[in-house]
Scaffold this motif. Structure first.
Motif, mmCIF file in Angstrom:
data_model
loop_
_atom_site.group_PDB
_atom_site.id
_atom_site.type_symbol
_atom_site.label_atom_id
_atom_site.label_comp_id
_atom_site.label_asym_id
_atom_site.label_seq_id
_atom_site.Cartn_x
_atom_site.Cartn_y
_atom_site.Cartn_z
ATOM 1 N N MET A 99 0.760 -1.178 0.171
ATOM 2 C CA MET A 99 0.012 0.063 -0.046
ATOM 3 C C MET A 99 1.033 1.214 -0.022
ATOM 4 O O MET A 99 1.760 1.412 0.722
ATOM 5 N N VAL A 100 0.769 2.301 -0.955
ATOM 6 C CA VAL A 100 1.667 3.331 -1.168
ATOM 7 C C VAL A 100 0.715 4.474 -0.209
ATOM 8 O O VAL A 100 -0.406 4.665 -0.477
ATOM 9 N N HIS A 101 1.461 5.249 0.427
ATOM 10 C CA HIS A 101 0.936 6.174 1.493
ATOM 11 C C HIS A 101 0.630 7.481 0.682
ATOM 12 O O HIS A 101 1.849 7.843 -0.024
ATOM 13 N N LYS A 102 -0.458 8.088 0.824
ATOM 14 C CA LYS A 102 -0.652 9.460 0.055
ATOM 15 C C LYS A 102 -0.164 10.424 1.038
ATOM 16 O O LYS A 102 -0.318 10.512 2.280
ATOM 17 N N ILE A 103 0.336 11.352 0.117
ATOM 18 C CA ILE A 103 0.884 12.813 0.828
ATOM 19 C C ILE A 103 0.374 13.858 -0.038
ATOM 20 O O ILE A 103 0.410 14.092 -0.966
ATOM 21 N N LEU A 104 -0.437 14.727 1.001
ATOM 22 C CA LEU A 104 -1.032 15.850 0.442
ATOM 23 C C LEU A 104 -0.135 16.836 0.334
ATOM 24 O O LEU A 104 0.276 17.398 1.452
ATOM 25 N N ILE A 105 -0.078 17.430 -0.801
ATOM 26 C CA ILE A 105 0.940 18.776 -0.937
ATOM 27 C C ILE A 105 0.155 19.861 -1.163
ATOM 28 O O ILE A 105 -0.604 20.112 -2.094
ATOM 29 N N PRO A 116 1.804 11.517 -4.061
ATOM 30 C CA PRO A 116 1.560 12.607 -3.941
ATOM 31 C C PRO A 116 0.133 12.998 -4.476
ATOM 32 O O PRO A 116 -0.612 12.687 -5.428
ATOM 33 N N VAL A 117 -0.386 13.973 -3.830
ATOM 34 C CA VAL A 117 -1.809 14.605 -4.127
ATOM 35 C C VAL A 117 -1.455 16.124 -4.153
ATOM 36 O O VAL A 117 -1.347 16.444 -3.073
ATOM 37 N N LEU A 118 -1.471 16.617 -5.167
ATOM 38 C CA LEU A 118 -1.357 18.073 -5.519
ATOM 39 C C LEU A 118 -2.428 19.071 -5.480
ATOM 40 O O LEU A 118 -3.413 18.644 -6.419
ATOM 41 N N LYS A 147 -4.896 14.402 14.336
ATOM 42 C CA LYS A 147 -3.656 13.838 14.482
ATOM 43 C C LYS A 147 -2.913 13.339 13.266
ATOM 44 O O LYS A 147 -1.745 12.715 13.118
ATOM 45 N N THR A 148 -3.441 13.730 12.020
ATOM 46 C CA THR A 148 -2.593 13.875 10.866
ATOM 47 C C THR A 148 -1.320 14.668 11.006
ATOM 48 O O THR A 148 -1.563 15.867 11.144
ATOM 49 N N PRO A 149 -0.327 14.112 10.720
ATOM 50 C CA PRO A 149 1.116 14.914 10.640
ATOM 51 C C PRO A 149 1.002 15.988 9.697
ATOM 52 O O PRO A 149 0.498 15.636 8.486
ATOM 53 N N VAL A 150 1.519 17.192 9.940
ATOM 54 C CA VAL A 150 1.526 18.146 9.097
ATOM 55 C C VAL A 150 3.007 18.752 9.337
ATOM 56 O O VAL A 150 3.503 19.186 10.147
ATOM 57 N N ILE A 151 3.647 19.012 8.222
ATOM 58 C CA ILE A 151 4.744 19.837 7.937
ATOM 59 C C ILE A 151 4.645 20.939 7.160
ATOM 60 O O ILE A 151 4.273 21.107 6.160
ATOM 61 N N ILE A 152 5.013 22.148 7.943
ATOM 62 C CA ILE A 152 4.880 23.414 7.318
ATOM 63 C C ILE A 152 5.894 24.083 6.579
ATOM 64 O O ILE A 152 7.028 23.829 7.398
ATOM 65 N N PHE A 153 5.688 24.394 5.701
ATOM 66 C CA PHE A 153 7.016 25.147 5.163
ATOM 67 C C PHE A 153 6.448 26.682 4.202
ATOM 68 O O PHE A 153 5.632 26.724 4.294
ATOM 69 N N LEU A 187 0.198 12.121 5.490
ATOM 70 C CA LEU A 187 0.912 13.308 5.882
ATOM 71 C C LEU A 187 0.457 14.571 5.099
ATOM 72 O O LEU A 187 0.114 14.507 3.764
ATOM 73 N N ILE A 188 0.595 15.630 5.589
ATOM 74 C CA ILE A 188 0.359 16.941 4.866
ATOM 75 C C ILE A 188 1.679 17.723 4.834
ATOM 76 O O ILE A 188 2.087 18.062 5.852
ATOM 77 N N LEU A 189 1.996 18.234 3.796
ATOM 78 C CA LEU A 189 3.089 19.402 3.513
ATOM 79 C C LEU A 189 2.244 20.609 3.164
ATOM 80 O O LEU A 189 1.652 20.485 2.092
ATOM 81 N N LEU A 190 2.383 21.498 3.970
ATOM 82 C CA LEU A 190 1.470 22.726 3.881
ATOM 83 C C LEU A 190 2.341 24.066 3.662
ATOM 84 O O LEU A 190 3.195 24.359 4.785
ATOM 85 N N ASP A 191 2.128 24.799 2.665
ATOM 86 C CA ASP A 191 2.632 26.050 2.475
ATOM 87 C C ASP A 191 1.733 27.126 3.280
ATOM 88 O O ASP A 191 0.657 27.123 3.652
ATOM 89 N N ILE A 192 2.456 27.998 3.947
ATOM 90 C CA ILE A 192 2.108 29.166 5.084
ATOM 91 C C ILE A 192 1.484 30.321 4.039
ATOM 92 O O ILE A 192 0.301 30.675 4.429
ATOM 93 N N MET A 193 2.140 30.578 3.023
ATOM 94 C CA MET A 193 1.573 31.940 2.393
ATOM 95 C C MET A 193 0.973 31.528 1.138
ATOM 96 O O MET A 193 1.407 31.411 0.078
#
Length: 82
Positions: A1-7, A29-31, A76-82, A49-55
């Motif tokens: 199973m491939v994990h989805k990462i929301l970008i 990736p889910v763009l 509880k979904t992990p979020v990395i902010i950039f 996981l969610i990779l999240l832009d701030i601006m």
């Protein structure tokens, strides 16, 4: 199973680069280019996981994060902010 990462990124060149990097790491990736659409997608199919832009506009990354944390199945979904 491939994990989805929301970008979530509104700058297309950065989104394209992140897509390439995430695929090379073996994830799916889910763009998404805006916060409202990201919330909708995350609610329907929570990512690993969610990779999240701030601006971003019209809703910024901090507002997206606040809404994610207010929902039981996403708080509880992990979020990395950039």
């Amino acid at each position: 199973m491939v994990h989805k990462i929301l970008i979530v990124e509104d700058d297309q060149p950065i989104l394209d680069l992140m897509d390439l990097l995430i695929r090379k790491l073996g994830y799916e990736p889910v763009l998404i280019a805006n916060g409202f659409e990201a919330l909708d997608i995350a609610r329907r199919d929570p990512p690993a996981l969610i990779l999240l832009d701030i601006m971003m506009m019209p809703i910024n990354g901090w507002e997206v994060l606040e809404k994610l944390r207010s929902e039981e199945k996403l708080k509880k979904t992990p979020v990395i902010i950039f």
